[in-house]
Structures are given as C-alpha cells and as structure tokens.
Design a protein around this motif. Structure first.
Motif, mmCIF file in Angstrom:
data_model
loop_
_atom_site.group_PDB
_atom_site.id
_atom_site.type_symbol
_atom_site.label_atom_id
_atom_site.label_comp_id
_atom_site.label_asym_id
_atom_site.label_seq_id
_atom_site.Cartn_x
_atom_site.Cartn_y
_atom_site.Cartn_z
ATOM 1 N N PHE A 46 -3.796 -56.035 5.913
ATOM 2 C CA PHE A 46 -4.628 -55.386 4.803
ATOM 3 C C PHE A 46 -5.465 -54.078 5.405
ATOM 4 O O PHE A 46 -6.269 -54.617 6.598
ATOM 5 N N ALA A 47 -5.467 -52.751 4.833
ATOM 6 C CA ALA A 47 -5.923 -51.931 5.527
ATOM 7 C C ALA A 47 -6.877 -51.412 5.104
ATOM 8 O O ALA A 47 -7.304 -51.434 3.673
ATOM 9 N N THR A 48 -7.652 -50.216 5.770
ATOM 10 C CA THR A 48 -8.606 -49.347 5.250
ATOM 11 C C THR A 48 -8.366 -48.549 4.122
ATOM 12 O O THR A 48 -9.121 -47.966 3.072
ATOM 13 N N ASP A 49 -7.362 -48.241 3.205
ATOM 14 C CA ASP A 49 -7.227 -47.378 1.895
ATOM 15 C C ASP A 49 -6.484 -48.293 0.593
ATOM 16 O O ASP A 49 -6.179 -48.083 -0.454
ATOM 17 N N GLY A 50 -7.379 -49.710 1.434
ATOM 18 C CA GLY A 50 -7.101 -50.829 -0.025
ATOM 19 C C GLY A 50 -5.434 -51.158 -0.711
ATOM 20 O O GLY A 50 -5.351 -51.904 -1.598
ATOM 21 N N ARG A 51 -4.814 -51.646 0.996
ATOM 22 C CA ARG A 51 -3.385 -51.142 0.088
ATOM 23 C C ARG A 51 -3.353 -52.420 1.365
ATOM 24 O O ARG A 51 -3.673 -52.562 2.065
ATOM 25 N N PHE A 52 -2.232 -53.260 0.983
ATOM 26 C CA PHE A 52 -1.528 -54.304 1.078
ATOM 27 C C PHE A 52 -0.193 -54.594 1.475
ATOM 28 O O PHE A 52 0.550 -53.740 0.554
ATOM 29 N N TYR A 53 0.088 -54.768 3.062
ATOM 30 C CA TYR A 53 1.415 -53.870 3.644
ATOM 31 C C TYR A 53 2.162 -55.688 3.492
ATOM 32 O O TYR A 53 1.029 -56.577 4.372
#
Length: 745
Positions: free
Chosen positions: A560-567
């Motif tokens: 989970f990244a600060t751009d609100g996306r899950f990878y």
C-alpha cells in the motif's frame, strides 16, 4: 587487331540512393512472396515443393516403383528447376516425408528422415525416396494439358506453374512461411471432412459458414492431441482466415498398486519436439516450479509414452495436468493465417469458404482442360481410323498406288479425299494390319471413340454435369482417404473449451516459508524461513530496516502506497535474500514522489482499515485490493494534497485514531462503512494544519496497547471511557507516556 569505330558508351544512370534501395528491396520482397514463402491456393505448394514432385515424376519415382537416392532427386531439382542450395532443397524434401510433420506425406522416404524428438535426417546420400499416392494425385493429368507450363530458370526446359491437384493439399497438409511483411500459417485438416465440405459447397454455393464449420470442425494434426477451442472461436477464425487453435496433449490416468497412480501422455501437440518438452519439464521440476509433479520418464518407443508421477496420490490428476498445461508445451496454440497466392498470383488472406471455392474452381478448370485435350486426341485418332477404314474398302487400289505411283501420298489424298494425317497413317501401316480381324477391331474402336467424343462434348456443354463429375471425383477421394482408413482417420480429438479448473497457487509454486524484508530506501528481498525480529539482517550503508513480515512463497504480497493504490507481488517473485534485494520500484509502477505505507501478505477473507492524512477512511475487504498489473489498483481516493497514511487489519470491534496534535479518539468499528473504493468518511476532525498520525483496530475487552516512550515497554489501557466518542470527533489528550510523535506501534 581490329577495333570498332564507335564503342557503346557505358550505361550509367544517376538516381537517388533511396529510390535505388526501395526499387531493389521491392523486387526482393515480391520474389520472396511469390516465389518462395507463400503457397498457391490451388495445389497448396510452394515452388520448391512443386519442383520436387515434378522432378521425381520425371525420374519415374511413382508409388509402385523402386526407391532412388535422395541425392539424385536433389541434384535433378537443383540442376533443372530450383537454382538454390542443395541443403534447402533436401530439407524441404525431408519435411514432405515426415509423417509427424505432414498430415498426408507426399514423399515416401526410406532411411532416417528424422523423428519427433527433433533429430535431423541422415545425409541425402544415405536416404532414398519415391512419391506417395497423395503426390500422384497432385500430379494426375499433368501430361493432359491440365495446367500451364513456363520455362525453367535456364530456359532449357519447362516446369508447371501449378499442379492439377486432385487432392485438397493446401488445407489437408497446411503450410508455414514467412515472407517480407507477411506470413502464412495454415494447420493441417482431415481430407474426409474437407471433401464433405467441398461436396456440400458444390450443391449449396451459398452455404452458411456455420454449416462448413460443422463439416470441418477444426484442424487434424498428424501428432493427434485434443483441440480445446470454443466453437465460436473456431467459427470466427475460419470466417476471417485469421485466428488460433489451442491444442492439448492427450493423456490418461494409469492406476498402480496400493491406490497410487500415474499419468501417461500418449500424444503431444503439433510441432512440439518431445525431447525439448521433456528437457523443459525437467528444468522446471529441478527449479521447484512444478510442486505437484514428482518425476517424469520417457518410455517412448515407436509410439509416444511420457510417464508423469505425482508427488502424492492425493493430488487431483486434473489439477496436476492443468498446472502442466499452463507452464509447459503440453498445451500449444497453433495460429491460423490463411495468407495464400490466388490464381492471379496475388497474395491475400482467404476465409475457409474462399479457399475451398478456389480449389473447386481449379478442379473445374482442370476437368475442362483435360476434357478438351482428350477430345483433341480422340479427333486425331478418329481421323486416323477413318483413313484406315477407307483403306480397307479400297485395299487393292491403295496397294496399286503405293507400288506404281512416284508420289503415292499425294495420289491417295487426291483419289480418296484423304487428309495428310490419314495418308501418312496408311503409308505407315504394317502389312499384318491388313487382316480382316484388324478391320473389325478398328471399326469397334471407331465406334467406341465416337461414343466417348459425344459424351465428352455433352460434358463440356453441361456445367451442372461438370460439377457433378467434380463431386464424384471427391467421392472417390473420400473412399480412398475416408475416416475408416488408417491414414484418413481423425487423429486430433475435437473437444470444447475446457471447463475452468481452479489451480491453487501451491500447484504452480512450491510452498516455503519466507521473511520479507524491505529497507528504508525501498530495497525488497525474501529470506528463506521465518526469522525473528532479533536476528540481524545486513543492509547497504546508510540504509536500514523498515518492514519485516513472515509469509510463504505461495502468498501474494500487498503493498500500500501513499498514492492510495494497492500493488501486488507474488511471494515467489521476490528477489533472493542472498544480496541486498532489488528496488521495489522495479517490480511495481510507483511514482518517484510516492512512498510506501504498508507491506503485508494477503489473507483471504481479511478486512483492512485504510485512511488518509486528512482523517478520512473506510474498511475494505483484502480480496478486493489485489491488483492484476504493475500499475496497481486505486482503492483510497485522495484530493487536496492528501496522502494515504494507514493500512491496518480491521480485526476487532473498536477503532483508535490519533492525530498529529496528539488528540486520541476511540469509537466503534461499526461506525465505519465497508467499501471497495472511495474517499471514505471522516474518522477524526483536526484544526487547521492537523493531520492523521496513526490508527488502530482492536478488541475493547482486550484494551488499547502502545509502546511507552520512556522505557519502551508495552502498556495496555482498559479504561477507555475518557477517550470514547463518536466518529468524526476531535478527541482528547492521550494517557501519560504516549509516544511522540504519536503512534500505536
């Protein structure tokens, strides 16, 4: 020494280099397309194959004759028709003799012509060859003006432009070729099915594509296998002339003692080398990529027999084979690109209907030309026989003229109104032909030929009868190569698209414990085994630990990244822990100005609390955040410069939120909505400039825990009433000893 008074000036022409290059390249491209790579739609042959068959016919290598050395054939082809290397000619000849490469071989080879393992044929000086019955059908009628001829490359002989082709070779044997800017790929088909479709097309010229596909349900490969393509895909491929067919190996379960079993593969997909297939499977097995497979053995002799032993008898055979289909060439995709040269020598992609119709039109034209040729022969013979009959009626006078006249031929022609052909035939007649019995035979032959002439004339005048004749020829072909014959039986089973078999990740990856390590600078790696938090791990200079978690190689790792996306990264795809790993940005498409928030393994059925720095958040099912691409999956929608801040398991009944102002708020988890994507609701309100610092989900009965700032010990607070409130409240100062900056872990 003499010299010419005016020497011819040199032929030098100024031109732009680009024009000269394009002109020469175009000439090369056209030569490659028309004279090398693309087959003719009428006989399905490329020039080298056509020249091979024609040269072998000239050498009298018919199916019933003795074999001759392949070197003799290659030499004749190269010297008379095909000015290319002997290796290329012999390679083409070898393929025409391989029953695992060609559905209906055109060359009957004797000796080592290679095998399905990919071994090469013996040298041409050791092998021998002759034509097959199929090749004889392709050449049938070539001496009866059935096709046009052209001069050979040296102008000393002639070669056919196309063969009469009494066999639908293009679709029956298929073709492969790569030209300049275009290619062709035609899989082989069953000739009985092709003849059925051709006969139906004669009766119903406007037959629907669906009907033709009912008659030709798909390719029929010489190596067998099972066609697992949906009817819709097959129909679309045949309608457009472009598509592909999925083919799987044929296999069966063979029971053994004590409830054990093994899988035996008896047929492999077309154009797959058995030795390379086994080598690849052994390599995957050694690298622990085939977790369900225990061993593989090749017990093949004349027939293919690959034995696959499962790792455990509890493994489902369908699941094991599905995993092998996905990872090996036991499943192959054969392309269809029906790009051929039409009768005008123009390359174009044809549909199945167009290819069948082109073959029918060619057979009709061959029938007309052979009929006219036969009529010419009959007319000539009737003319000769007519002269013989006149001679028999005036035998004494004919003998007198021959004995007494100086120019008997001219006198006979003038006396009995004979043609030049008739007079010449009478003069060449043998004395023993003057018997009475010979006259009876001549009259009988004259009557038979006259009846045949009338019949052939009627055939030329009746188009419907001509098409019925073509249909009868196809019927004879079906009887010779029908599905009840060994060569004509369908080898590839026509199945349907396989029902989806759920293959667990364990079937593709061997399950092993790993510890995922991610450094402060974003270098990620996987150490073998589950190591404790106190075990030292080395990092690059100036770097340190940020995330450490236990997982399995079969797990999906959520980032989970600060751009609100899950990878999502597969546990088996993480770099080895022997070095310092790799930058995680090489594995996911994370922008340079974004950072990591959390890394955790996916636990099916788990729920996560996600929140942003502006204090908004919601609960999301972990199964909904799995991304299928490197670009990730947007879950938390952000605006106004906000960043994703929190991703924690929603395992409990109470939520604790603390802001950058150190105000703590506790409320029920039930107050938060469960969403798959969005901005969420307000968790805690802040004054101007305030931000969310951390959040936690816990069980109220167990109390709220955090690490004390003073001594590093964990403190648990069970009396939470002072900080309880409603969602979106401001909260109040936390208990004494709460860490700075505020955090729960």
């Amino acid at each position: 020494m003499t010299t010419t008074s005016a020497e011819e000036p040199p032929r030098i022409r100024d031109t732009w280099l680009a024009d000269a290059l394009s002109e020469r390249y175009l000439a090369y491209a056209l030569s490659t397309i028309m004279a090398r790579s693309l087959p003719d739609v009428r006989d399905g042959l490329k020039p080298v194959h056509r020249r091979l068959l024609f040269a072998m016919r000239q050498l009298r290598l018919d199916p019933g004759s003795a074999y001759k050395k392949s070197a003799r054939v290659v030499g004749d082809v190269m010297g008379k028709f095909h000015p290319h290397g002997d290796a290329a000619i012999y390679d083409a000849m070898v393929r025409l003799a391989q029953d695992f490469a060609v559905r209906y071989p055109l060359v009957d080879g004797q000796g080592n012509f290679g095998n399905v393992d990919g071994d090469n044929a013996a040298a041409m000086r050791y092998t021998e060859a002759r034509l097959t019955e199929v090749a004889r059908l392709l050449l049938d009628g070539i001496d009866e003006d059935a096709v046009d001829f052209r001069q050979t490359y040296d102008g000393e002989g002639e070669e056919p432009i196309v063969l009469p082709a009494a066999f639908p070779n293009l679709l029956a044997n298929g073709a492969q070729g790569i030209a300049v800017g275009m290619a062709t790929s035609i899989p082989p088909h069953n000739v009985d099915e092709l003849c059925a479709a051709l006969q139906h097309l004669i009766k119903h010229p406007n037959a629907a594509d669906e009907t033709l596909v009912d008659l030709v349900p798909g390719p029929d490969f010489p190596t067998g296998g099972t066609l697992v393509e949906s009817r819709e895909s097959v129909l679309e491929a045949y309608r457009t002339g472009r598509g592909s067919f999925r083919v799987r190996a044929r296999w069966e379960v063979e029971p053994l003692k004590n409830g054990t079993w093994q899988i035996v593969v008896t047929e492999i997909p077309y154009q797959v080398q058995k030795s390379r297939l086994i080598e690849r499977m052994a390599e995957l097995l050694q690298n622990r990529k085939l977790a369900l497979l225990g061993d593989i053995r090749d017990e093949s002799a004349a027939d293919i027999r690959l034995v696959l032993e499962p790792k455990s008898r509890n493994v489902d055979p369908d699941v094991l084979m599905e995993s092998l289909f996905r990872q090996t060439d036991l499943e192959s995709r054969i392309s269809l690109n029906l790009n051929v040269l039409d009768k005008d020598n123009v390359p174009r992609v044809m549909s199945l209907r167009e290819a069948l119709q082109a073959f029918l039109d060619h057979r009709h034209e061959v029938l007309v030309r052979r009929t006219r040729h036969r009529l010419d022969k009959i007319a000539h013979r009737l003319e000769v026989l007519g002269g013989y009959l006149i001679a028999y009626l005036n035998l004494d006078e004919i003998i007198r003229i021959i004995r007494e006249e100086d120019e008997p031929k001219a006198v006979m022609m003038r006396t009995f109104e004979l043609t030049d052909v008739q007079a010449e035939a009478i003069l060449n007649m043998r004395l023993r032909a003057l018997r009475r019995l010979e006259e009876i035979e001549i009259r009988k032959e004259y009557e038979e030929l006259s009846a045949e002439r009338d019949d052939l004339t009627a055939l030329l005048d009746d188009e419907g009868r001509r098409w019925r004749t073509v249909s009868q020829q196809l019927g004879e072909l079906r009887r010779a190569f029908g599905k009840n014959t060994e060569i004509g039986r369908r080898r590839t089973e026509v199945g349907s698209a396989p029902s989806p078999v759920i293959v667990p990740t364990e079937a593709l990856v061997e399950r092993e414990p790993i510890t995922v390590i991610c450094s402060e600078k974003g270098w990620i790696r996987a150490l073998k085994g589950h190591i404790g938090p106190d075990q030292e791990v080395k990092y690059k200079e100036g770097d340190g630990e940020r995330f450490r978690l236990h997982a399995e190689t079969t797990d999906k790792i959520l980032v989970f990244a600060t751009d609100g996306r899950f990878y999502t990264i597969g546990g088996d795809k993480l770099p080895s822990g022997r070095g310092h790993g790799e930058p995680i940005r090489l594995m996911i498409d994370l922008a340079n100005d974004e950072d990591l928030v959390a890394i955790r393994p996916l636990r099916p059925g788990e729920k996560l609390l996600v929140a942003s720095t502006e204090g908004r958040g919601f609960v999301v099912p972990a199964d909904d955040v799995v991304a299928q691409t490197r670009a990730g999956k947007q879950i938390l929608v952000l605006d106004g410069g906000a960043k994703a801040k929190v991703c924690v398991p929603a395992a409990g009944d109470t939520v604790a939120v603390v802001g950058s102002n150190r105000n703590l708020l506790i409320f029920d988890l039930a107050d938060l909505p469960e969403m798959s994507r969005g901005k969420g609701v307000i968790l805690q309100k802040y004054k101007s400039g305030g931000r969310l610092a951390d959040a936690l989900v816990f069980r109220a009965e167990e109390g709220l825990s955090w690490v004390r700032e003073a001594d590093g010990r964990r403190r648990t607070e069970t009396e939470l009433a002072p900080w309880r409130g409603k969602r979106a409240g401001a909260g109040r100062n936390p208990p004494n000893g709460f860490p700075r900056p505020p955090r729960f872990t």
